[in-house]
Design an enzyme around this catalytic site. Structure first.
Site, PDB file in Angstrom:
ATOM      1  N   HIS A   1      -9.481   9.804   2.574  1.00 51.19           N
ATOM      2  CA  HIS A   1      -8.993   8.719   1.702  1.00 51.19           C
ATOM      3  C   HIS A   1      -9.122   9.204   0.267  1.00 51.19           C
ATOM      4  CE1 HIS A   1      -8.385   4.835  -0.159  1.00 51.19           C
ATOM      5  NE2 HIS A   1      -8.146   4.288   1.023  1.00 51.19           N
TER       6      HIS A   1
ATOM      7  N   GLU B   1       0.844  -1.205   0.000  1.00 45.90           N
ATOM      8  CA  GLU B   1       0.000   0.000   0.000  1.00 45.90           C
ATOM      9  C   GLU B   1       0.875   1.250   0.000  1.00 45.90           C
ATOM     10  OE1 GLU B   1      -2.860  -0.435   3.192  1.00 45.90           O
ATOM     11  OE2 GLU B   1      -4.088  -1.798   2.001  1.00 45.90           O
TER      12      GLU B   1
ATOM     13  N   HIS C   1     -12.120   9.790   6.072  1.00 48.51           N
ATOM     14  CA  HIS C   1     -11.886   8.352   6.240  1.00 48.51           C
ATOM     15  C   HIS C   1     -11.447   7.964   7.648  1.00 48.51           C
ATOM     16  CE1 HIS C   1     -10.779   4.300   5.075  1.00 48.51           C
ATOM     17  NE2 HIS C   1      -9.531   4.482   5.455  1.00 48.51           N
TER      18      HIS C   1
ATOM     19  N   ARG D   1      -1.002   9.282   1.777  1.00 48.50           N
ATOM     20  CA  ARG D   1      -2.423   9.514   1.500  1.00 48.50           C
ATOM     21  C   ARG D   1      -2.807  10.991   1.475  1.00 48.50           C
ATOM     22  NH1 ARG D   1      -6.068   5.399   4.876  1.00 48.50           N
ATOM     23  NH2 ARG D   1      -5.277   3.780   3.493  1.00 48.50           N
TER      24      ARG D   1
ATOM     25  N   ARG E   1      -1.963   9.149   9.160  1.00 47.59           N
ATOM     26  CA  ARG E   1      -1.795   7.708   9.428  1.00 47.59           C
ATOM     27  C   ARG E   1      -1.296   6.953   8.196  1.00 47.59           C
ATOM     28  NH1 ARG E   1      -5.297   3.099   8.695  1.00 47.59           N
ATOM     29  NH2 ARG E   1      -6.806   4.531   7.756  1.00 47.59           N
TER      30      ARG E   1
HETATM   31  P1  FAD Z   1     -14.863   0.635  15.001  1.00 45.92           P
HETATM   32  O1  FAD Z   1     -14.476  -0.585  14.293  1.00 45.92           O
HETATM   33  O2  FAD Z   1     -15.418   1.740  14.208  1.00 45.92           O
HETATM   34  O3  FAD Z   1     -15.935   0.246  16.089  1.00 45.92           O
HETATM   35  C1  FAD Z   1     -16.573   1.232  16.874  1.00 45.92           C
HETATM   36  C2  FAD Z   1     -17.693   0.577  17.635  1.00 45.92           C
HETATM   37  O4  FAD Z   1     -18.214   1.466  18.607  1.00 45.92           O
HETATM   38  C3  FAD Z   1     -18.879   0.190  16.764  1.00 45.92           C
HETATM   39  O5  FAD Z   1     -19.306  -1.082  17.186  1.00 45.92           O
HETATM   40  C4  FAD Z   1     -19.934   1.228  17.095  1.00 45.92           C
HETATM   41  O6  FAD Z   1     -21.241   0.789  16.904  1.00 45.92           O
HETATM   42  C5  FAD Z   1     -19.632   1.455  18.562  1.00 45.92           C
HETATM   43  N1  FAD Z   1     -20.091   2.727  19.116  1.00 45.92           N
HETATM   44  C6  FAD Z   1     -19.779   3.975  18.716  1.00 45.92           C
HETATM   45  N2  FAD Z   1     -20.352   4.884  19.520  1.00 45.92           N
HETATM   46  C7  FAD Z   1     -21.041   4.188  20.452  1.00 45.92           C
HETATM   47  C8  FAD Z   1     -21.853   4.559  21.553  1.00 45.92           C
HETATM   48  N3  FAD Z   1     -22.102   5.841  21.870  1.00 45.92           N
HETATM   49  N4  FAD Z   1     -22.425   3.585  22.295  1.00 45.92           N
HETATM   50  C9  FAD Z   1     -22.228   2.283  21.991  1.00 45.92           C
HETATM   51  N5  FAD Z   1     -21.467   1.874  20.968  1.00 45.92           N
HETATM   52  C10 FAD Z   1     -20.880   2.815  20.213  1.00 45.92           C
HETATM   53  N6  FAD Z   1      -7.703   0.404   8.681  1.00 45.92           N
HETATM   54  C11 FAD Z   1      -6.707  -0.474   8.467  1.00 45.92           C
HETATM   55  O7  FAD Z   1      -5.778  -0.567   9.273  1.00 45.92           O
HETATM   56  N7  FAD Z   1      -6.742  -1.276   7.371  1.00 45.92           N
HETATM   57  C12 FAD Z   1      -7.751  -1.239   6.458  1.00 45.92           C
HETATM   58  O8  FAD Z   1      -7.750  -1.985   5.502  1.00 45.92           O
HETATM   59  C13 FAD Z   1      -8.787  -0.313   6.651  1.00 45.92           C
HETATM   60  N8  FAD Z   1      -9.810  -0.201   5.775  1.00 45.92           N
HETATM   61  C14 FAD Z   1     -10.855   0.631   6.055  1.00 45.92           C
HETATM   62  C15 FAD Z   1     -11.949   0.660   5.193  1.00 45.92           C
HETATM   63  C16 FAD Z   1     -13.049   1.461   5.499  1.00 45.92           C
HETATM   64  C17 FAD Z   1     -14.228   1.490   4.557  1.00 45.92           C
HETATM   65  C18 FAD Z   1     -13.047   2.235   6.682  1.00 45.92           C
HETATM   66  C19 FAD Z   1     -14.221   3.100   7.023  1.00 45.92           C
HETATM   67  C20 FAD Z   1     -11.943   2.225   7.512  1.00 45.92           C
HETATM   68  C21 FAD Z   1     -10.852   1.430   7.213  1.00 45.92           C
HETATM   69  N9  FAD Z   1      -9.742   1.384   8.058  1.00 45.92           N
HETATM   70  C22 FAD Z   1      -8.734   0.490   7.813  1.00 45.92           C
HETATM   71  C23 FAD Z   1      -9.767   2.057   9.339  1.00 45.92           C
HETATM   72  C24 FAD Z   1     -10.162   1.020  10.402  1.00 45.92           C
HETATM   73  O9  FAD Z   1     -11.140   0.161   9.862  1.00 45.92           O
HETATM   74  C25 FAD Z   1     -10.721   1.656  11.649  1.00 45.92           C
HETATM   75  O10 FAD Z   1      -9.901   2.700  12.058  1.00 45.92           O
HETATM   76  C26 FAD Z   1     -10.781   0.611  12.768  1.00 45.92           C
HETATM   77  O11 FAD Z   1     -11.573  -0.468  12.340  1.00 45.92           O
HETATM   78  C27 FAD Z   1     -11.349   1.230  14.017  1.00 45.92           C
HETATM   79  O12 FAD Z   1     -11.589   0.216  14.935  1.00 45.92           O
HETATM   80  P2  FAD Z   1     -12.278   0.577  16.315  1.00 45.92           P
HETATM   81  O13 FAD Z   1     -12.491  -0.707  17.014  1.00 45.92           O
HETATM   82  O14 FAD Z   1     -11.531   1.649  16.971  1.00 45.92           O
HETATM   83  O15 FAD Z   1     -13.690   1.227  15.876  1.00 45.92           O
HETATM   84  C1  SIN Z   2      -7.734   0.847   2.210  1.00 44.25           C
HETATM   85  O1  SIN Z   2      -7.965  -0.347   2.009  1.00 44.25           O
HETATM   86  O2  SIN Z   2      -7.392   1.660   1.338  1.00 44.25           O
HETATM   87  C2  SIN Z   2      -7.882   1.359   3.586  1.00 44.25           C
HETATM   88  C3  SIN Z   2      -6.671   1.074   4.332  1.00 44.25           C
HETATM   89  C4  SIN Z   2      -6.596   1.950   5.535  1.00 44.25           C
HETATM   90  O3  SIN Z   2      -7.436   2.829   5.745  1.00 44.25           O
HETATM   91  O4  SIN Z   2      -5.656   1.753   6.291  1.00 44.25           O
END
Ligand code: FAD
Ligand code: SIN
Length: 533
Positions: free
Chosen positions: A240, A116, A347, A286, A382
């Protein structure tokens, strides 16, 4: 309704689920999540998880790539400990049942490591382009099977509960859980715990165009801020570069892994333009790619640019990117022969609740990990695929720290029930959707990829008026999840505007036309709001 446990976990993405599994080894866990358990940014992750597992890779290279992307603001100690912990955490996920893509090398079946932007080596562990689904499914299965974890879906945390009793009776204000709205009954109960973990993810929904799912409304950062925890670097919202541009597509990401496999960004006239903007061309950091697209679109007046994958064979595309290929087909785009129309979109929230290297926040009893936290790993931008890695590493560290402090003898203090006051049902829900739309639109226009002092000042004035309106509405009407989220989105918008206005330079994801240069002398430091700022 009152529920007591040793740990309260808010959020069920990679961070919350991983923490819950580890904390459950030493105590009881209540996990609340605002929709169905899988609904999270984690579920939609495509590219993968960065970790040093390839024969030609090294910790030094991954550390260096992270520091370069972070534009001078990463904490080198945090970067090193995260990178070095990566391989062990990936192994744990595999042991839990996550199946990542592999390939045959000689006699051995090895992990198929992807490439990437801004990475100097192949190090992205992935499951096709469904990485998030694979990881989330493995973690959810383990959590649901764990007798020490009680899961509460459709519960949205409204506010943290603070009280002046702590484990050592020091009299210091501490967090003892959260008030939580049951979206099915409309009732607010208290979830009390000796340690509370915020794992609520990011805040992409503050912008009208985003790759994020609807749950990404910055609730954890807003709750922590209201409770008095310092928040850092909120100006660094990552856009993104490539979100699918189609009138019927909502939030569909076109993974950076496509450019890792030779994808070229082109203008409508076919010109490959990225080499004009950076020596790494399509694999530049990015922030640079997103800003280059923004610049080209403003110059040409076009609505989108195009990602060209046609130098790859159709067989490779279908095997490596089945999810993206299928989704594009739904919109009439066959990426094996057509160019994919793309635009940048909000993003990833690089800033967040300030934590130490074990996820401790500025408030006793409160931990924050994952996208809602700011650990120092990402700095001003990031590196791709470092987010899922951070979620895994800090879940492990925070669970170890919280377990070490757990004292089951300590009484949880008596906490008053949530007071509804004179709140009545609203007959004007239209105000909520109007305010939502307004905040998200002016954040995109005034506090987006390219900012200026004038735009930031406009946003500040708009926000001041809107905030008064939203606060009035908040206290007068019965609580709904839309209202909780709107209030949080408004708080996040205000924090971003405030932080962006303080940084009078351009660095990483923050670009201000009035200060286009990086000013290391005055601004090579975090923007801290609250606490000892
Ligand atoms: P999340 O996975 O967002 O989970 C948050 C949780 O908190 C959810 O369950 C939500 O419902 C809950 N929540 C929120 N507020 C409340 C509340 N008030 N009360 C109760 N529950 C609540 N990163 C990478 O490293 N690699 C990738 O390939 C990548 N691809 C991505 C693709 C997309 C489309 C997106 C949007 C992001 C991507 N990212 C990627 C970023 C990464 O996915 C996220 O930063 C990471 O998953 C965040 O994890 P988290 O557990 O902190 O939050
Ligand atoms: C992507 O697959 O381009 C997302 C990866 C990331 O947000 O780290």
């Amino acid at each position: 309704m009152q529920i007591k446990s040793d740990f309260l976990v808010i959020g069920s993405g990679i961070a919350g689920l991983s923490f819950a599994l580890k904390a459950a080894k030493c105590g009881t866990v209540s996990l609340v999540t605002k929709r169905e358990i899988r609904e999270s940014a984690t579920y939609y992750a495509q590219g993968g998880i960065a970790a040093v597992l390839g024969p030609d890779d090294s910790f030094e290279d991954h550390i260096n790539d992270t520091l370069v992307a972070g534009a001078g603001l990463c904490d080198p100690k945090i970067v090193a400990l995260t990178v070095k912990d990566g391989p062990a955490r990936i192994l744990e996920l595999i042991t839990l049942g996550a199946r990542f893509s592999t390939k045959r090398e000689g006699e051995e079946q090895r992990l198929d490591l992807g490439m990437e932007g801004c990475h100097s080596n192949r190090r992205i562990v992935h499951a096709g382009d469904f990485t998030g689904i694979e990881v989330e499914n493995a973690l959810v299965k383990a959590v649901l099977e764990n007798p020490n974890i009680a899961v509460f879906e459709n519960r949205i945390a409204v506010d943290l509960i603070t009280h002046s009793k702590f484990v050592d009776d020091s009299g210091e204000e501490a967090v003892w859980g959260a008030y939580v709205l049951d979206k099915d009954t409309g009732k607010i109960g208290s979830f009390l715990a000796r340690s509370t973990l915020l794992a609520t993810g990011g805040a992409g929904k503050v912008y009208i165009y985003t790759t994020n799912p609807d749950v990404a409304t910055g609730d954890g950062v807003a709750m922590a801020w209201r409770a008095g925890a310092p928040v850092v670097n909120m100006e660094f919202m990552q856009f993104h570069p490539t979100c699918l541009y189609h009138s019927k597509a909502k939030n569909f990401l076109i993974s950076e892994a496509l450019r890792g496999e030779g994808g070229i960004l082109r203008l409508k006239n076919g010109e490959a333009f990225m080499a004009r903007h950076h020596k790494m061309a399509d694999l530049a950091p990015r922030d640079i790619v997103a800003r280059a697209i923004d610049y080209e679109l403003k110059q040409s007046g076009d609505d989108c640019v195009f990602l060209d994958m046609t130098s790859n064979s159709p067989g490779f595309i279908k095997e490596r990117f089945p999810n993206i290929h299928e989704n594009c087909l739904k919109f009439g785009i066959d990426m094996t022969k057509d160019l994919i129309p793309v635009v940048p979109a909000a993003h990833y929230t690089c800033g967040g609740i300030k934590t130490d290297s074990d996820g401790r926040t500025g408030l006793r009893g409160l931990y924050a990990i994952g996208e809602c936290a700011s650990t120092g790993l990402h700095g001003a931008n990031r590196l791709a695929s470092n987010s899922l890695l951070e979620g895994l590493v800090f879940a492990d560290r925070a669970a170890n720290a919280a377990c070490a402090l757990l004292d089951k003898e300590v009484e949880i203090p008596a906490i008053p029930e949530w007071q509804t006051g004179g709140a009545v049902n609203s007959d004007e829900a239209v105000i909520i959707s109007q305010n939502w739309d307004e905040v998200r639109r002016f954040m995109w226009n005034y506090v987006g990829i390219v900012r200026s002092d004038k735009r930031l000042e406009r946003a500040r004035r708009r926000m001041k008026n809107l905030k008064e309106e939203i606060n009035e509405y908040y206290w007068d009407f019965t609580m709904t999840s839309d209202l909780v989220e709107l209030r949080n989105v408004a708080t996040i918008a205000e924090l971003i505007i405030k932080s962006a206005s303080k940084r009078k330079e351009s660095r990483g994801l923050h670009y201000n036309l009035d200060y286009p240069e990086t000013d290391d002398e005055h601004f090579k430091k975090d923007t801290v709001l609250g606490g000892d700022e």
